[in-house]
Motif scaffolding. Structure first.
Motif, PDB file in Angstrom:
ATOM      1  N   LEU B  18      39.817  30.814   0.173  1.00  0.00           N
ATOM      2  CA  LEU B  18      39.408  31.846  -0.789  1.00  0.00           C
ATOM      3  C   LEU B  18      38.778  33.040  -0.062  1.00  0.00           C
ATOM      4  O   LEU B  18      39.051  34.202  -0.377  1.00  0.00           O
ATOM      5  CB  LEU B  18      38.424  31.239  -1.785  1.00  0.00           C
ATOM      6  CG  LEU B  18      37.954  32.137  -2.922  1.00  0.00           C
ATOM      7  CD1 LEU B  18      39.134  32.629  -3.705  1.00  0.00           C
ATOM      8  CD2 LEU B  18      37.021  31.387  -3.830  1.00  0.00           C
ATOM      9  N   LEU B  19      37.965  32.726   0.952  1.00  0.00           N
ATOM     10  CA  LEU B  19      37.275  33.786   1.692  1.00  0.00           C
ATOM     11  C   LEU B  19      38.297  34.721   2.351  1.00  0.00           C
ATOM     12  O   LEU B  19      38.131  35.942   2.344  1.00  0.00           O
ATOM     13  CB  LEU B  19      36.369  33.163   2.742  1.00  0.00           C
ATOM     14  CG  LEU B  19      35.389  34.103   3.404  1.00  0.00           C
ATOM     15  CD1 LEU B  19      34.439  34.650   2.371  1.00  0.00           C
ATOM     16  CD2 LEU B  19      34.618  33.398   4.491  1.00  0.00           C
ATOM     17  N   VAL B  22      39.643  37.180  -0.040  1.00  0.00           N
ATOM     18  CA  VAL B  22      38.675  38.234  -0.341  1.00  0.00           C
ATOM     19  C   VAL B  22      38.607  39.246   0.810  1.00  0.00           C
ATOM     20  O   VAL B  22      38.535  40.459   0.589  1.00  0.00           O
ATOM     21  CB  VAL B  22      37.298  37.602  -0.611  1.00  0.00           C
ATOM     22  CG1 VAL B  22      36.233  38.654  -0.651  1.00  0.00           C
ATOM     23  CG2 VAL B  22      37.328  36.839  -1.909  1.00  0.00           C
ATOM     24  N   TRP B  26      38.916  43.384   1.411  1.00  0.00           N
ATOM     25  CA  TRP B  26      37.776  44.110   1.970  1.00  0.00           C
ATOM     26  C   TRP B  26      38.231  45.057   3.076  1.00  0.00           C
ATOM     27  O   TRP B  26      37.806  46.208   3.161  1.00  0.00           O
ATOM     28  CB  TRP B  26      36.783  43.087   2.509  1.00  0.00           C
ATOM     29  CG  TRP B  26      35.424  43.582   2.766  1.00  0.00           C
ATOM     30  CD1 TRP B  26      35.032  44.886   2.885  1.00  0.00           C
ATOM     31  CD2 TRP B  26      34.257  42.776   2.927  1.00  0.00           C
ATOM     32  NE1 TRP B  26      33.687  44.931   3.107  1.00  0.00           N
ATOM     33  CE2 TRP B  26      33.193  43.668   3.145  1.00  0.00           C
ATOM     34  CE3 TRP B  26      34.017  41.413   2.918  1.00  0.00           C
ATOM     35  CZ2 TRP B  26      31.898  43.210   3.353  1.00  0.00           C
ATOM     36  CZ3 TRP B  26      32.742  40.979   3.120  1.00  0.00           C
ATOM     37  CH2 TRP B  26      31.690  41.868   3.326  1.00  0.00           C
ATOM     38  N   ARG B  28      40.538  47.463   5.576  1.00  0.00           N
ATOM     39  CA  ARG B  28      41.537  48.491   5.372  1.00  0.00           C
ATOM     40  C   ARG B  28      42.637  48.449   6.417  1.00  0.00           C
ATOM     41  O   ARG B  28      43.765  48.842   6.153  1.00  0.00           O
ATOM     42  CB  ARG B  28      40.904  49.873   5.460  1.00  0.00           C
ATOM     43  CG  ARG B  28      40.084  50.232   4.271  1.00  0.00           C
ATOM     44  CD  ARG B  28      39.100  51.307   4.657  1.00  0.00           C
ATOM     45  NE  ARG B  28      38.155  51.517   3.590  1.00  0.00           N
ATOM     46  CZ  ARG B  28      38.310  52.479   2.688  1.00  0.00           C
ATOM     47  NH1 ARG B  28      39.316  53.280   2.744  1.00  0.00           N
ATOM     48  NH2 ARG B  28      37.421  52.620   1.733  1.00  0.00           N
ATOM     49  N   VAL B 112      37.643  50.216  -2.644  1.00  0.00           N
ATOM     50  CA  VAL B 112      37.391  48.854  -2.163  1.00  0.00           C
ATOM     51  C   VAL B 112      36.270  48.175  -2.940  1.00  0.00           C
ATOM     52  O   VAL B 112      36.377  47.000  -3.308  1.00  0.00           O
ATOM     53  CB  VAL B 112      37.085  48.887  -0.659  1.00  0.00           C
ATOM     54  CG1 VAL B 112      36.694  47.516  -0.182  1.00  0.00           C
ATOM     55  CG2 VAL B 112      38.285  49.369   0.105  1.00  0.00           C
ATOM     56  N   ALA B 113      35.193  48.935  -3.226  1.00  0.00           N
ATOM     57  CA  ALA B 113      34.069  48.321  -3.946  1.00  0.00           C
ATOM     58  C   ALA B 113      34.530  47.805  -5.302  1.00  0.00           C
ATOM     59  O   ALA B 113      34.218  46.670  -5.693  1.00  0.00           O
ATOM     60  CB  ALA B 113      32.947  49.331  -4.109  1.00  0.00           C
ATOM     61  N   LEU B 116      36.674  44.722  -4.978  1.00  0.00           N
ATOM     62  CA  LEU B 116      35.900  43.516  -4.673  1.00  0.00           C
ATOM     63  C   LEU B 116      35.250  42.958  -5.936  1.00  0.00           C
ATOM     64  O   LEU B 116      35.249  41.748  -6.171  1.00  0.00           O
ATOM     65  CB  LEU B 116      34.837  43.829  -3.623  1.00  0.00           C
ATOM     66  CG  LEU B 116      35.366  43.969  -2.206  1.00  0.00           C
ATOM     67  CD1 LEU B 116      34.281  44.458  -1.284  1.00  0.00           C
ATOM     68  CD2 LEU B 116      35.901  42.651  -1.716  1.00  0.00           C
ATOM     69  N   LEU B 117      34.700  43.865  -6.762  1.00  0.00           N
ATOM     70  CA  LEU B 117      34.078  43.395  -8.002  1.00  0.00           C
ATOM     71  C   LEU B 117      35.137  42.816  -8.931  1.00  0.00           C
ATOM     72  O   LEU B 117      34.893  41.833  -9.640  1.00  0.00           O
ATOM     73  CB  LEU B 117      33.311  44.530  -8.671  1.00  0.00           C
ATOM     74  CG  LEU B 117      32.102  45.006  -7.860  1.00  0.00           C
ATOM     75  CD1 LEU B 117      31.385  46.127  -8.572  1.00  0.00           C
ATOM     76  CD2 LEU B 117      31.133  43.866  -7.603  1.00  0.00           C
ATOM     77  N   ALA B 119      37.786  41.285  -7.900  1.00  0.00           N
ATOM     78  CA  ALA B 119      38.071  39.954  -7.361  1.00  0.00           C
ATOM     79  C   ALA B 119      37.039  38.949  -7.843  1.00  0.00           C
ATOM     80  O   ALA B 119      37.388  37.802  -8.166  1.00  0.00           O
ATOM     81  CB  ALA B 119      38.098  40.001  -5.842  1.00  0.00           C
ATOM     82  N   ALA B 120      35.764  39.381  -7.919  1.00  0.00           N
ATOM     83  CA  ALA B 120      34.723  38.480  -8.439  1.00  0.00           C
ATOM     84  C   ALA B 120      35.055  38.073  -9.869  1.00  0.00           C
ATOM     85  O   ALA B 120      34.996  36.889 -10.229  1.00  0.00           O
ATOM     86  CB  ALA B 120      33.364  39.166  -8.382  1.00  0.00           C
ATOM     87  N   THR B 123      37.965  35.671  -9.967  1.00  0.00           N
ATOM     88  CA  THR B 123      37.587  34.316  -9.549  1.00  0.00           C
ATOM     89  C   THR B 123      36.910  33.570 -10.697  1.00  0.00           C
ATOM     90  O   THR B 123      37.217  32.406 -10.966  1.00  0.00           O
ATOM     91  CB  THR B 123      36.632  34.393  -8.348  1.00  0.00           C
ATOM     92  OG1 THR B 123      37.176  35.289  -7.397  1.00  0.00           O
ATOM     93  CG2 THR B 123      36.445  33.043  -7.720  1.00  0.00           C
ATOM     94  N   LEU B 124      35.998  34.275 -11.379  1.00  0.00           N
ATOM     95  CA  LEU B 124      35.327  33.634 -12.520  1.00  0.00           C
ATOM     96  C   LEU B 124      36.348  33.256 -13.583  1.00  0.00           C
ATOM     97  O   LEU B 124      36.280  32.166 -14.171  1.00  0.00           O
ATOM     98  CB  LEU B 124      34.277  34.576 -13.105  1.00  0.00           C
ATOM     99  CG  LEU B 124      33.041  34.762 -12.242  1.00  0.00           C
ATOM    100  CD1 LEU B 124      32.044  35.644 -12.953  1.00  0.00           C
ATOM    101  CD2 LEU B 124      32.398  33.420 -11.935  1.00  0.00           C
TER     102      LEU B 124
END
Lengths: 317, 233
Positions: B18-19, B22, B26, B28, B112-113, B116-117, B119-120, B123-124
């Protein structure tokens, strides 16, 4: 409560207040050594502070109470956090009140006080620094909370001494994916919160890059000494939190004087080691552009969130 | 292998899997992304390996070796070659003004920010959706099922938000890694013949996409998908 509990709390505050400038000096000395400079010695921050404290207190014209009370508030909140955290012992008179949310709120209070002081000075730099600090803080505080929540799920409590005591009893919690993810997330958050190099460069006064320095540009004399001491104490306390949560060995869980003495030595060794590693890493890192900082922090928030979900689902009861 | 160690190692492999997904969001630089993808392939191969050792099935160990070679070695090698082909050799005259930065940066449509959010959130979502599935037969493997679903969703997100052809290939492969992981975690893998078929399909798809990328570069001087607006015969 026993005498050792009170002794532990006193020792925590004394060690953090007295040791924070020494930690800063150690980190500067490590950097200097790796960059081929002689360095000013580990005691230099204390000598700087003595010089600043002897000077006359001056505040800029037109500044109000926010500017004057911020340094004292910063040092006071950090000292309270140092007393609350299980740095030396999990069995102190304050351990029932050392809640994670309270600790993060106290740290945020210090940040906000300093940002208000930056705004209060009315200069362009002060306002800019305050706005940047708030941008960073808005992403850092939830990251610290969520990263530690990953450990509070197995412990079943947000009480920091309970989390640390649980980790001492059952070290396999630390080696799980949740533990590793949370460590990475918290490490990034600590770097951002204390204004170290990928986020902010504490050694420059270059207006394009500075965050913390921009806010404290108007301070002089004893106030500046307090602001410096406050930020050094924050670094010590947060590195101490990192060490307590992820390497809790040596922290006293009983009320014996021998355990406390061992814990004191272990705490100093662990924080000095973390500081040395951080300073050595900073030599090789470049500061991120300010627009990339939210990416880094969003990434660490995501890691923290994954840590919580992983500790909730993967470990599975 | 004791059950405790097995569970911990499986959790660790799933966490690394999973990491890696992610970290793909993250970073580029495409070179770094391809490296991460190779690491993810190895983490993916560790899942059937652990399952095979735990259940003492030789077939699964063989499948693990095959997956490790394909996803940790061959596919990253092909992508690296496509990447090297897209960097023009220095000091040579070119017919078109080439965008050299393309070789290095992915240029996502979403910053990117935000991704990433997202992706969070994905995942949930995966954890919520997988909840009833996990409750059917709780075991260490099925409990890690949401990880596979999360990687599927993240792969789809990468596929949808990247502009460059090569970055989209990475998204497609992430999606496929997620599907494979889900199959292993939910049902200890599909029959060997199906697994072989899927692996060859993926290999073929990457080869075809590589040729397509080269053609696009010859025609437009870039692999930006936005340039593909007109149809030609």
């Amino acid at each position: 409560m026993s005498g050792t509990g009170f002794a532990a709390v006193t020792a925590q505050v004394v060690v953090v207040v007295g040791g924070a400038p020494l930690l800063a000096g150690l980190m500067r000395q490590v950097r200097a050594g790796m960059e081929g400079r002689a360095g000013a010695g580990i005691g230099q921050p204390w000598r700087d502070m003595r010089k600043l404290l002897r000077k006359e207190p001056i505040t800029p014209v037109g500044t109000g109470p926010a500017f004057r009370t911020a340094p004292a508030l910063l040092v006071a909140t950090t000292a309270v956090v140092a007393a609350l955290m299980p740095l030396l012992s999990t069995n102190t008179p304050l351990s029932g009140k050392a809640d994670l949310i309270l600790v993060v709120a106290l740290l945020a209070l210090g940040t906000v006080a300093l940002a208000l002081a930056g705004l209060d000075s009315g200069t362009a730099f002060g306002g800019m620094g305050a706005s940047r600090e708030m941008t960073v803080a808005a992403l850092v505080e939830p990251t610290i909370l969520v990263a530690v929540f990953a450990f509070s799920i197995p412990a079943g409590s947000t009480n920091l001494p309970a989390i640390v005591a649980g980790a001492v009893r059952d070290p396999s919690r630390l080696a799980s994916p949740a533990g590793l993810l949370a460590t990475a997330a918290l490490a990034v958050a600590v770097l951002a919160e204390t204004g170290r190099i990928p986020v902010d460069n504490p050694a420059t006064h270059l207006e394009l890059t500075m965050v913390h320095e921009a806010m404290v540009l108007e301070y002089a004399g004893p106030d500046l000494a307090l602001v410096e001491l406050g930020s050094q104490m924050r670094l010590t306390v947060l590195l101490g939190l990192l060490a307590s949560l992820f390497a809790p060995w040596g922290i006293a869980t009983s009320s014996s004087w021998a355990a406390l003495a061992v814990a004191l030595v272990m705490f100093i060794v662990k924080v000095a080691l973390l500081g040395t590693v951080l300073a050595a890493a900073e030599v090789f890192w470049a500061k991120l552009r300010l627009f990339r900082v939210p990416e880094l922090l969003a990434g660490s928030f995501l890691l923290a969130l994954l840590a919580v979900t992983a500790s909730y689902f993967l470990s599975g009861e | 292998m004791s059950t405790g160690t097995y569970t911990q190692l499986l959790d660790l492999a799933c966490g690394a899997f999973l990491l890696a997904a992610v970290v793909v969001l993250w970073r580029r630089e495409l070179v770094a992304i391809v490296q991460i993808f190779a690491l993810q392939g190895i983490a993916l191969a560790a899942i059937p390996l652990l399952l095979g050792l735990h259940e003492q099935r030789v077939v699964l160990v063989a499948v693990a070796v095959g997956i490790g070679v394909l996803r940790g070695g061959v596919l990253p090698y092909l992508m690296r070659r496509a990447l090297a082909a897209s960097v023009p050799p220095p000091g040579e005259e070119h017919q078109y003004e080439e965008d050299v930065s393309e070789a290095r940066e992915t240029q996502p449509l979403v910053n990117v920010a935000t991704s990433l959010l997202t992706a969070a959130a994905l995942t949930l979502l995966a954890y919520t959706v997988a909840r009833p599935l996990v409750d059917l037969a709780p075991s260490p493997a099925t409990r890690a099922l949401p990880v596979g679903l999360a990687v599927v969703l993240i792969g789809l997100f990468v596929l949808a938000t990247r502009r460059r052809a090569l970055a989209q290939v990475v998204g497609f492969l992430l999606l496929d890694n997620g599907i494979t992981a889900t199959a292993f975690l939910a049902a200890s893998g599909v029959p060997l013949i199906v697994e072989l078929g899927v692996s060859f399909d993926v290999l073929l798809a990457v080869l075809v996409l590589q040729i397509l990328t080269t053609r696009m570069r010859a025609a437009f001087g870039t692999t930006d998908i936005d340039d593909l607006r007109e149809l030609h015969d």
